[in-house]
Each structure stands twice: as structure tokens, then as C-alpha cells.
Write an enzyme that holds these catalytic residues in place. Structure first.
Site, PDB file in Angstrom:
ATOM      1  N   ASP A 196      -8.620  -0.919   6.459  1.00 39.82           N
ATOM      2  CA  ASP A 196      -7.748  -1.538   7.472  1.00 39.82           C
ATOM      3  C   ASP A 196      -6.334  -1.774   6.943  1.00 39.82           C
ATOM      4  OD1 ASP A 196     -10.195  -2.937   9.331  1.00 39.82           O
ATOM      5  OD2 ASP A 196     -10.590  -2.597   7.216  1.00 39.82           O
ATOM      6  N   HIS A 199     -11.155  -6.088   8.843  1.00 44.30           N
ATOM      7  CA  HIS A 199     -11.955  -5.742   7.662  1.00 44.30           C
ATOM      8  C   HIS A 199     -13.150  -4.869   8.053  1.00 44.30           C
ATOM      9  CE1 HIS A 199     -10.060  -9.678   6.744  1.00 44.30           C
ATOM     10  NE2 HIS A 199      -9.857  -9.163   5.555  1.00 44.30           N
ATOM     11  N   GLU A 259       0.831  -1.206   0.000  1.00 42.85           N
ATOM     12  CA  GLU A 259       0.000   0.000   0.000  1.00 42.85           C
ATOM     13  C   GLU A 259       0.863   1.254   0.000  1.00 42.85           C
ATOM     14  OE1 GLU A 259      -0.419  -2.644   1.888  1.00 42.85           O
ATOM     15  OE2 GLU A 259      -2.316  -3.442   1.160  1.00 42.85           O
TER      16      GLU A 259
HETATM   17  C1  LIG Z   1      -1.610  -5.073   4.184  1.00 43.61           C
HETATM   18  C2  LIG Z   1      -2.636  -5.894   3.489  1.00 43.61           C
HETATM   19  N1  LIG Z   1      -3.019  -5.559   2.235  1.00 43.61           N
HETATM   20  C3  LIG Z   1      -3.971  -6.259   1.597  1.00 43.61           C
HETATM   21  C4  LIG Z   1      -4.577  -7.329   2.200  1.00 43.61           C
HETATM   22  C5  LIG Z   1      -5.671  -8.107   1.480  1.00 43.61           C
HETATM   23  N2  LIG Z   1      -5.235  -9.453   1.138  1.00 43.61           N
HETATM   24  C6  LIG Z   1      -5.493 -10.508   1.933  1.00 43.61           C
HETATM   25  S1  LIG Z   1      -4.795 -11.902   1.387  1.00 43.61           S
HETATM   26  C7  LIG Z   1      -4.136 -11.151   0.025  1.00 43.61           C
HETATM   27  C8  LIG Z   1      -3.301 -11.935  -0.936  1.00 43.61           C
HETATM   28  C9  LIG Z   1      -2.072 -12.500  -0.296  1.00 43.61           C
HETATM   29  O1  LIG Z   1      -1.404 -13.361  -1.154  1.00 43.61           O
HETATM   30  P1  LIG Z   1      -0.142 -14.201  -0.686  1.00 43.61           P
HETATM   31  O2  LIG Z   1       0.717 -13.391   0.199  1.00 43.61           O
HETATM   32  O3  LIG Z   1       0.481 -14.772  -1.890  1.00 43.61           O
HETATM   33  O4  LIG Z   1      -0.760 -15.364   0.230  1.00 43.61           O
HETATM   34  P2  LIG Z   1      -1.761 -16.534  -0.219  1.00 43.61           P
HETATM   35  O5  LIG Z   1      -3.147 -15.986  -0.049  1.00 43.61           O
HETATM   36  O6  LIG Z   1      -1.461 -16.911  -1.596  1.00 43.61           O
HETATM   37  O7  LIG Z   1      -1.540 -17.639   0.756  1.00 43.61           O
HETATM   38  C10 LIG Z   1      -4.483  -9.792   0.014  1.00 43.61           C
HETATM   39  C11 LIG Z   1      -4.109  -8.833  -1.019  1.00 43.61           C
HETATM   40  C12 LIG Z   1      -4.158  -7.646   3.515  1.00 43.61           C
HETATM   41  N3  LIG Z   1      -4.690  -8.674   4.182  1.00 43.61           N
HETATM   42  N4  LIG Z   1      -3.203  -6.925   4.132  1.00 43.61           N
END
Ligand SMILES: Cc1ncc(C[n+]2csc(CCOP(=O)(O)OP(=O)(O)O)c2C)c(N)n1
Ligand SMILES: [Mg+2]
Lengths: 337, 413
Positions: free
Chosen positions: A85, A129, A60
Site C-alpha cells: 500500500d 495495509h 519510497e
Molecule cells: C508512505 C508510507 N510509508 C510507510 C508507512 C509505514 N509507517 C507508518 S508510521 C511510520 C513511521 C512514521 O514516523 P513519524 O512520521 O515520525 O510519525 P510518528 O509515528 O513518530 O508519530 C511508517 C514508516 C506509511 N504509513 N506510509
């Protein structure tokens, strides 16, 4: 006028601005090909191409940092934080960089950028969230802060934000994306279709930043609210039969003090609502302004109804959410005082 | 005219309706990488960070130096237990995913295809070690024999929930079982693992920490903060990257995953040795975990492991991947399915059979179902049982301050 959900209204605003101004770019996590986890940008990449609408790494701080660089260069970025959040890594860029660029460069560089983010609870999202961080933004000099409560306003306000010369934080109450919500969580889904504010012009129009809307006229008490709490206020007024005036602030900064003062001077009573935690919330600012301007017109202390000073819980969501019962109690209390 | 700059936008292995292309993946043959000495340096780890540690080949045959390394301490029984752990993990995911679909809980996240990583890694840890998991590392709990009723209770947010309904389903927490309270905010906890490990060193206990992060979240500033601090202070921490190719709808390319470099190789720039491991190969998981954990416990400094795997299921119960990737991707994934591969291996050494497998599957499913039914009697989202609203205000501080006492009164009135 076509009927729209808040999602469609927000998408329509971005669509129009992408069309009108070639300098407009939209980006964020899952915003491009997929069209956003809440679908706000669905179809826009297909229509305008990857150079105008694109996905980003999960950073972000980088998203807002890139937007600042682009805005300073002359583009018009409108970026998405997947949830409010998750804006915290970007808070440095927003509060220390974007907010002050004009001032510290004496107008040599500016930052006409919009940061959109879904805010608030009501979807069983738990503590990461559901938060409402508006007061963190209003506390920063140099930012404008907007929060619509319906599709018509959302579209007009977002277009204004995207044309604004300064950085605008655009908070979208996610519980209102698909329909109005007055706090009845029994499961009946009401869409925007049958709500008068669920209709919006298909084309370009603006609602100016800094103008509140009196969503209900009344004589006995003034309710100051924004976002989801506007609908909660309406539900409480309906249930109690109290003749309240509901002011939907729409823009928290700049604040439409004129409309607020006129109403409180008329009613002599004021209740302030927000979903965010109470201590140092935006309600504190509103109450300070109201007492400064209306002290001699007040017939009772100003009351606020807010979220509790605790992390937003998952299972106990409806014990946390300041619903219509609590608002009604506050209204009754202030009328008795 | 000079050519002007043009931006590049990463592309995924497939989009809906397209054929799948995983040809960019760097996959070495089984047996290519010897087992290095425990004090491997970052420079000498370069082939391990670029290559891939594998034990099982495509036919389930175990070979090479890592197989021998594992054989020296491991046993067939350990592998059979590993298979049972993975079957259990799969049964839990299946049952709880269905429960979410039935409205019994608000949300769920599966780890389908990634079971071997946590199930295997946890078996190499000791009591007192601490994982800093993401929401998709519930297999670490299964590998640590975490009581099922607590795991399921957390997902149902009822009176069986050790977290009192406060946290989103899947965001478990258990100090006793080495599972640090999961945050929804990505990246933040990777660097906390470094701090925990620094404390272990300063307080002279022999515990280690393990940080966990998804490929997508390696994009966060905190990922780099963790690598940097780990390289500066050299605390006993294993930094794990679970590279499952996707971050919701964004392919790993948006985190900088590319044809030419691996996530493991990023550690080298910080002077941290790194290895890249086939995360769908239970034997490779055990062997690499053993090596990395032993090295870390001996005070030889941090190490990073990139686990190469594939997210078979949707991102979460709120996600439908058919709108952003081909349905054929999981089947086309070159490293197969961890359960099938271990099963095949055990059968090939006459330590398992199809019949025993079917039996074990049914047994495990039954075990999960019985506990699930019991936990459901304490309330579900369909049939909720009241929880104390005051629990919202408890534990915000050690002692409830004045303003919360006032709010408590209002909440109870
Ligand atoms: C700081 C932050 N930004 C955005 C999100 C929203 N979000 C939750 S899971 C995700 C994807 C994460 O992907 P990865 O790190 O590859 O883990 P995976 O889900 O593949 O296990 C996102 C963008 C978050 N939880 N925290
Ligand atoms: Mg991933």
C-alpha cells in the site's frame, strides 16, 4: 529439510545472496537494525554490516530511486516497501524508470533490482495495509511480477528474482507469512510446520521465474490462483469434493501459459481467483488469455472470484475477503453450466 | 592514495542496554526568544527556527516574554482545563490500549508524552478551521471536545463508529470538529492542508488549515511539495512537524534530523518563517499556537512549527520498542513529561494540589470508563455484533454504479 515460515524462507534467500554476491545490498524502512516490521531481514545487518543492510528515510520514491542508481552502477539491490500500500510514491520510479531503463538505453544501462512488498489482507489492516496491487505492475512493460504461496517457493523464487537481469516486483502475501491460510478466520493458528511446503533446503536453490506449479491435479475444472488464494482454493475444493486442478501461478509475469492452457484444454472449465478488486484486475488478463487459447475447449464461461470493487474495509474484512464459500459457489456454478 | 568516499549511517540516542545520549539536542533557556511581530519574515525567524520557545523552566516556573504574551489573554482556568484535557487524553489512550490487548479491537496507537501539542493547539483554533492530522494527533480531538462516544466508537469499529467500521482504529474523521479524514499513507495530507487553505482564501472565509506530519514522514516528497506550494501561494496554513525523535524503529537522523540543523530550519529555504517549540510545555504550546494561528488568520502567509517532543509509548500496538531503543530513553528525555510539568506549574502558583490532581485523574478515568462500557455494549472484536456487509459498497461513489449494484446482489445472496 528444515521447516521454515515464509518469513524465515525470505530471510534465508537474502542471507544466501548477501553471502554469495558481495554486490547484494538490502535496504528499506526499519529494515536494518530492527530487521523489518515483519522481521524478514532480522539479524542480517548484524551479520553483514550497515553497508550491506540498512535503514532508509520514509520515502519510497527515494528507496527505489537509489536502488535504480545502484543497480545501474552494477550492484544488486533488494529493497523493501513496508507495505504494498505504500509503494505508490515509488510507482513513478518503478514504472517509468526501472521498467524502461534497458530498453531506452539500448541495453547500455540495466536495472537488476528486486522490490519486495507485503501484499493482501487478512490481518485487519484496513484500507492501507491490505491492498493487492499486482495488476498495476503487470500492466507495465519491463517488469517481472512474482507472488509465492508458500515458504519453499518463496525462497527459491526470491533467489531467482535476485539473480534476474531485470527489475522484479516480489509480492509477499502477508497473511501467509506465519502459516497457510485457507480463509478459516475462526482463530485457529496453523503454522507452516505441518505443511509440506513449509520445508525448504537450508542452502541455495532456485525456482525459475515463469513456471507455474500444479498444486492439485484434477479433471473437472481448472482453478487459476496465486498467493493466499491458492490456499482458499484448496479449502474450497476440500469442502466441495469437486475434482479441481489448482494452478498456483507463482509468477504473473512472465506467465506460464503453457501449463494453464494444457489444464483448461483438459478440464474445459476455468475459475480465476484473486483478492484484488475485480475490475481491470489480473483475472481479466487471465480470462482473456484463456478464452483466446482455449475457446473451442470451454464448456462454460470462465468465472472469477475477487475482492469487491471497494476499498478494503477494516471491520467487515471477512465479508470482503473472497473466502472458500464464494469459491465453492463459483465451482458449483461452473460445473452446472 | 586519495581517500575514498564512505557512507554515513545515522545513530540513535540509544540502543537497548546502552546509556542514553540526548546531548545533541539544541535546547535554549527559557525567556531567550522575544515574541516577534506577527509579520515575521523567514529571514528574521532564523533564531526561532534554530532556538526553542519555552515558557516553563525545569522547576515548573513560567517566565519570559512568551509567558507574558500568554498571560495577556490566557487564564489559570484555561491551564487547569488544559491539564484536564491531557489527563483525559492519557486515560483514553490507556483504556483503549488495554482494550486492544484484551482483543476488543484490532489495533491502537497512543500519543503518550505528546498530549500537550494537540490539546493546546486545538484550544486556539476556531470552528471552521481544519486540521489534517496524522494517526497520532488524537489530542486535537480531545482539545476540540469531540464526543467521547464517537472517538471510542471509531476504535471499536461497531455501530457507534461514525465511519461504519471502514477505517483502521485511530483513523478518525470529523468535518464538524475540524479533523480531516486520516489516511494511513504518510505525507499525503500535508499538501492537502495547503489546498484546503488555498480554498479558504479563494472562497473568502476566515478559516485556516493546519497540516500535521511526523519527523519521520518529513522525508516524503509531499512534505516538500507542501512547503513549496505554501511558499508560492501564501495560503493561510500552519504547517506542524511533530518531532518525537522516532519513526517506528528509525531514529530522527534517518529523516535528516541532525546536530546542526532543525526541521524548522528547512522551511526557511522555502521562504516560510518557522518556529521551534517545546512540545512538552503546555504553556509554550498555547502561546506559540496563539501567535501562529493569529498570524495565519490575518493573511500574513504560511508558518511552520516544529514541536520538539518524545514518543514515550510504542509506535503502535504491533510494536515493541525495547528491541531497538533503551528502556531509559523516556526518563532521560530532557524536556520531561507534559502532564507533570503543567501540574507542577499549577501547584507552584497555588492553583492546584496533589490531592486535586489525584481526584481529577480518577474523575477523568471514570468518565472515560463509563462511555467505554456503553460503547462496548454495541460490540467489540471479542463479542462482535453483525454489521451490514453492504456498507462495504456504499459511499464508494455518490451513486452506486451498475457494476457495484451487481456486486451488491452477489454479496447479499
Ligand atoms: C508512505 C508510507 N510509508 C510507510 C508507512 C509505514 N509507517 C507508518 S508510521 C511510520 C513511521 C512514521 O514516523 P513519524 O512520521 O515520525 O510519525 P510518528 O509515528 O513518530 O508519530 C511508517 C514508516 C506509511 N504509513 N506510509
Ligand atoms: Mg516520529
Amino acid at each position: 529439510m528444515p521447516s521454515m515460515t515464509m518469513i524465515e524462507a525470505i530471510r534465508s534467500a537474502m542471507d544466501i545472496m548477501l553471502e554469495r554476491d558481495k554486490k547484494t545490498v538490502i535496504f528499506g524502512e526499519d529494515v536494518g537494525y530492527f530487521g523489518g516490521v515483519f522481521r524478514c531481514t532480522a539479524g542480517l545487518q548484524e551479520k553483514y554490516g550497515q553497508e550491506r543492510v540498512f535503514d532508509t528515510p520514509i520515502n519510497e520514491s527515494a528507496i527505489v530511486g537509489m536502488a535504480i542508481g545502484m543497480a545501474a552502477h552494477g550492484m544488486r539491490p533488494c529493497v523493501e516497501m513496508q507495505f504494498a500500500d505504500y509503494m505508490f510514491p515509488a510507482f513513478d520510479q518503478i514504472s517509468q524508470e526501472a521498467a524502461r531503463l534497458r530498453h531506452r538505453s539500448n541495453g547500455d544501462f540495466t536495472c537488476p533490482m528486486v522490490v519486495r512488498m507485503p501484499t493482501g489482507g487478512g490481518i485487519f489492516g484496513g484500507q492501507t495495509h491490505s491492498q493487492s496491487p499486482e495488476a498495476l505492475f503487470t500492466h507495465v512493460a519491463g517488469l517481472k511480477v512474482v507472488q509465492p504461496s508458500n515458504p519453499f517457493d518463496a525462497k527459491g523464487l526470491l533467489i531467482s528474482a535476485m539473480e534476474d537481469p531485470d527489475p522484479v516486483i516480489f509480492l509477499e502475501p502477508k497473511r501467509l507469512y506465519n502459516g497457510p491460510f485457507g480463509g478459516d478466520h475462526s482463530g485457529k493458528a496453523i503454522g507452516w510446520k505441518h505443511h509440506p511446503m513449509g520445508e525448504a533446503p537450508a542452502g541455495y536453490y532456485k525456482i525459475p521465474l515463469g513456471k507455474a506449479n500444479i498444486s492439485r491435479h484434477g479433471e473437472d475444472v481448472t482453478i487459476l490462483a496465486y498467493g493466499t488464494m491458492v490456499h482458499v482454493a484448496e479449502a474450497a475444493v476440500l469442502a466441495s469434493g469437486i475434482d479441481a486442478e489448482i494452478i498456483d501461478l507463482r509468477t504473473l509475469l512472465p506467465l506460464d501459459l503453457k501449463t494453464i492452457i494444457a489444464s483448461v484444454v483438459k478440464t474445459g472449465r476455468c475459475v480465476v481467483l484473486h483478492e484484488a478488486t475485480r475490475t481491470s484486475g489480473f483475472g481479466a488478463e487471465l480470462i482473456a488469455e484463456v478464452q483466446e487459447a482455449c475457446f473451442y475447449h470451454l464448456e462454460a464461461p470462465v468465472v472469477r472470484v475477487t475482492g469487491w470493487d471497494a476499498p478494503y474495509p477494516h471491520a467487515q474484512e471477512w465479508d470482503y475477503f473472497p473466502g472458500p464459500d464464494r469459491v465453492q459457489r463459483a465451482l458449483e456454478q461452473i460445473l452446472e453450466a | 592514495m586519495t581517500q575514498l568516499a564512505k557512507l554515513r549511517f545515522p545513530t540513535p540516542p540509544s540502543r537497548p542496554g546502552e546509556s542514553v545520549d540526548f546531548s545533541h539536542l539544541l535546547i535554549s533557556d527559557v525567556g531567550q526568544l522575544p515574541v516577534p511581530k506577527l509579520d515575521l519574515s523567514a529571514e528574521d525567524s532564523a533564531p526561532y527556527a534554530h532556538g526553542l520557545i519555552r515558557v516553563l523552566d525545569d522547576n515548573g516556573k513560567a517566565s519570559g516574554p512568551w509567558a507574558d504574551y500568554l498571560k495577556a489573554t490566557g487564564s489559570v482556568k484555561m491551564l487547569r482545563n488544559g491539564l484536564r484535557d491531557m489527563l483525559k487524553m492519557r486515560a483514553i489512550d490507556q483504556r483503549l490500549h488495554i482494550a486492544q490487548r484484551q482483543g476488543k479491537t484490532s489495533f491502537y496507537m497512543q500519543c503518550t508524552g505528546e498530549e500537550a501539542i494537540g490539546c493546546g493547539f486545538a484550544r486556539m483554533l476556531k470552528k471552521g478551521d481544519m486540521n489534517f492530522p496524522t494517526y497520532r494527533q488524537q489530542s486535537l480531538l480531545v482539545g476540540a471536545d469531540y464526543p467521547l462516544e464517537l472517538l471510542i466508537g471509531q476504535v471499536y469499529s461497531n455501530s457507534m463508529d461514525p465511519l461504519k467500521g471502514r477505517q483502521l482504529p485511530i483513523m478518525h474523521s470529523s468535518r464538524e470538529y475540524g479533523y480531516f479524514s486520516v489516511s494511513g499513507n504518510l505525507g499525503t495530507q500535508y499538501v492537502q492542508a495547503v489546498g484546503w487553505a488555498m480554498a479558504a482564501a479563494l472562497m473568502k472565509d476566515d478559516g485556516i488549515a493546519a497540516g500535521w506530519i511526523g519527523d519521520g514522514a518529513t522525508a516524503s516528497n509531499d512534505f516538500h511539495g507542501a512547503l513549496l506550494t505554501a511558499s508560492v501561494y501564501r495560503p493561510p496554513v500552519v504547517l506542524n512537524v511533530v518531532n518525537n525523535q522516532w519513526a517506528i524503529s528509525s531514529c530522527t537522523g534517518f529523516a535528516g534530523g541532525s546536530r546542526k540543523t532543525t526541521y524548522a530550519e528547512r522551511a526557511l529555504g522555502y521562504g516560510i518563517p518557522a518556529i521551534r517549540v517545546d512540545g512538552n510545555d503546555y504553556l509554550a504550546v498555547l502561546a506559540a499556537s496563539k501567535w501562529a494561528i493569529e498570524r495565519t488568520r490575518k493573511g500574513l502567509g504560511p508558518v511552520l512549527i516544529e514541536w520538539l517532543t518524545y514518543r514515550v509509548a510504542a509506535h503502535s500496538s504491533s510494536d515493541d520498542p525495547s528491541s531497538y531503543r533503551s528502556k531509559d530513553e523516556a526518563a532521560a528525555w530532557p524536556l520531561g513529561d507534559p502532564v507533570e510539568r503543567l501540574k507542577e506549574h499549577l501547584i507552584s502558583i497555588d492553583a492546584w494540589s496533589d490531592e486535586r490532581h489525584v481526584q481529577a485523574e480518577a474523575q477523568v478515568l471514570d468518565e472515560v470508563r463509563v462511555v467505554q462500557k456503553e460503547v462496548e455494549t454495541h460490540g467489540t472484536f471479542v463479542d462482535p455484533q453483525p454489521m451490514s456487509p453492504v456498507d462495504i459498497l456504499r459511499d464508494v461513489y455518490a451513486e452506486m454504479p451498475e457494476h457495484l449494484l451487481r456486486q451488491r446482489k452477489e454479496l447479499e445472496s
